[in-house]
Design an enzyme around this catalytic site. Structure first.
Site, PDB file in Angstrom:
ATOM      1  N   GLY A  57      -0.929  -4.423  -9.682  1.00 53.27           N
ATOM      2  CA  GLY A  57       0.086  -5.339 -10.192  1.00 53.27           C
ATOM      3  C   GLY A  57      -0.569  -6.517 -10.872  1.00 53.27           C
ATOM      4  CG  ASN A  77       3.014  -0.918  -2.373  1.00 54.66           C
ATOM      5  OD1 ASN A  77       2.182  -0.081  -2.070  1.00 54.66           O
ATOM      6  ND2 ASN A  77       3.634  -0.879  -3.524  1.00 54.66           N
ATOM      7  N   GLY A  78       6.450  -0.813  -2.296  1.00 57.35           N
ATOM      8  CA  GLY A  78       7.300   0.371  -2.182  1.00 57.35           C
ATOM      9  C   GLY A  78       8.681   0.084  -2.706  1.00 57.35           C
TER      10      GLY A  78
END
Ligand code: SF4
Length: 472
Positions: A38, A112-113
């Protein structure tokens, strides 16, 4: 390939540390190692046992932090996050870790996800009075914890996590504990390590290597780790479901020096290249080149297996300003020429095998094939070290919609024609799974293959929002 020009983006990386007085600096280094996950925002939240302090900002890790800022966030524990911004999810309010202060204590969260039931949960929470600050799913988790009638705090967290469906690797921080959880399928990676007496968690093991931490093990699907001054306590919030770790981490997303489930990513990619070479034995060529960076490992493996020499036929320009790292189609397309150049002396007059890890929309592949032909390549044979990507990802990878995925509505021959290649070969599903060499008996080595098969390991709801339509 170049994530920012191709349209296949990881969405976020997380890092956490408990038990080191230099937690903020170590998190900063950890985020550097996770920067590929990211590039649009980064943050660190620390605790010294009395208060949570945050530094967050938009941009690359180096843009967000400096020595002054890091010195202000003190403490023996920290959680940290790098994020990929989506079209609808920009703004500082979406940069994680999110920090919530209340009379019952402060709480920070890094995630995250992608949750497949986030819309449903958000509607439920809004109906019962919750007001959201960001467009991120992550806030849903905190509201669920706050709303829980269970007691103590751990029971609230367990109840909240058990309501989540989809992919999540989550780290929570309070003044007296760091709580780590992974979804019941283990869709996104999450590893546990130690640095002296301190515990460390990270999306990828490359973050451990950079700070000198030792890898202990993966966080198990459905597991809940509670880390505090009393050490590590292992618990679970739900029964583990079918293990389905994202196959694309091996193919493209993770850094080659990371290990996932004890399998090194570079070696897995090399084996994918070897499998591909066996499936492409009919192609006659003079030279093999890989699209930098993520396809280089597979290209080396292809060369080793086939005996055709590997050469640097394409060069990545590493110094293009990040102005061009934007998740819009127009800039992605313009970005190809800015970021890749052919080496004329390598490809001129040659039959070239160009190895790439995947084809998403096909537009970038076409530009690279053209670039090689304009540089004098006699033939360009495109070989892909994963199967055709036919279905979107609902678990945190921005792979676009069915309409945008070229393999969703075109045959291999139609794609070959569209990208103007002399031939096009995709690695078989069996070859890709075999190459990962995962140490599990589970079906497909415990991998999620949904973007190649359309068989999703979790429920997908009619109102499930794709990652690129919101924040991760
Ligand atoms: Fe990974 Fe594809 Fe599964 Fe998404 S659908 S988690 S990209 S394998």
């Amino acid at each position: 390939m170049l994530a920012e020009i191709r349209g296949l983006n990881e969405e976020c990386g997380v890092f956490g540390i408990w038990g080191n007085q230099d937690a903020a600096h170590l998190s900063y280094y950890g985020l550097h190692a996770l920067q590929h996950r990211g590039q649009e925002g980064a943050g660190i939240v620390t605790t010294d046992g009395t208060q949570l302090q945050a530094v967050r900002g938009e941009g690359l890790v180096n843009d967000v932090f400096n020595e002054d800022k890091l010195r202000k966030v003190v403490g023996h524990a920290a959680i940290a996050h790098v994020r990929y911004a989506t079209a609808g999810g920009k703004g500082l309010e979406n940069v994680q870790p999110l920090l919530f202060r209340s009379s019952t204590g402060s709480l920070a969260i890094a995630h995250n996800g992608n949750l497949v039931n986030a819309t449903h949960l958000k509607q439920f929470l809004e109906r019962s009075g919750s007001i959201f600050n960001s467009t991120s799913d992550t806030e849903v988790v905190v509201h669920l914890i706050k709303k829980s009638k269970h007691s103590p705090f751990r029971a609230k967290i367990k109840e909240a996590l058990s309501l989540l469906k989809g992919a999540f690797s989550i780290i929570l921080l309070t003044n007296d504990q760091m709580i780590v959880a992974r979804d019941r399928n283990g869709l996104r990676p999450l590893s546990l390590g130690k640095l002296g007496d301190a515990y460390v968690v990270a999306s990828e093991t490359c973050a451990f290597d950079l700070i000198g931490a030792e890898y202990i093990r993966e966080v198990e699907p459905g597991e809940l780790l509670i880390i505090s001054n009393n050490g590590l306590e292992v618990d679970s919030y739900v029964e583990k479901d079918k293990r389905t770790m994202c196959a694309m981490e091996y193919v493209y997303l993770a850094r080659p020096d990371s290990n996932i489930d004890d399998v090194n990513v570079h070696m897995a990619r090399k084996r994918m290249g070897k499998e591909l070479a066996k499936e492409c034995a009919h192609i006659e060529a003079d030279v093999i080149t890989g699209v930098p960076d993520s396809s280089i490992s597979a290209a080396i493996g292809f060369s080793e297996e086939s005996g055709i020499p590997y050469e640097l036929g394409l060069i990545k320009n590493r110094y293009v300003g990040r102005t061009f790292i934007q998740p819009t189609q127009e800039l992605r397309e313009r970005g190809v020429k800015m970021k890749l150049s052919p080496v004329v002396q390598v490809v001129k007059g040659k039959r070239v095998i160009m190895v790439d890890d995947s084809i998403v929309r096909g537009t970038t592949s076409k530009r690279i094939v053209r670039m090689l032909k304009e540089a004098g390549a006699a033939e360009v044979h495109v070989v892909i070290s994963s199967p055709p990507m036919t279905d979107p990802c609902y678990y945190g990878i921005d792979t676009s919609t069915h309409e945008e995925l070229i393999a969703s509505n075109h045959s291999v021959e139609e794609i070959r024609e569209a990208i103007e290649a002399d031939s096009l070969t995709f690695l078989s599903l069996e070859g890709m799974v075999r190459a990962t060499n995962r140490p599990f008996e589970d079906e497909n080595g415990g991998l999620c293959l949904a973007c190649f098969t359309g068989k999703y390991p979790t429920e997908i709801f009619p109102d499930t929002v794709l990652p690129h339509e919101k924040d991760c």
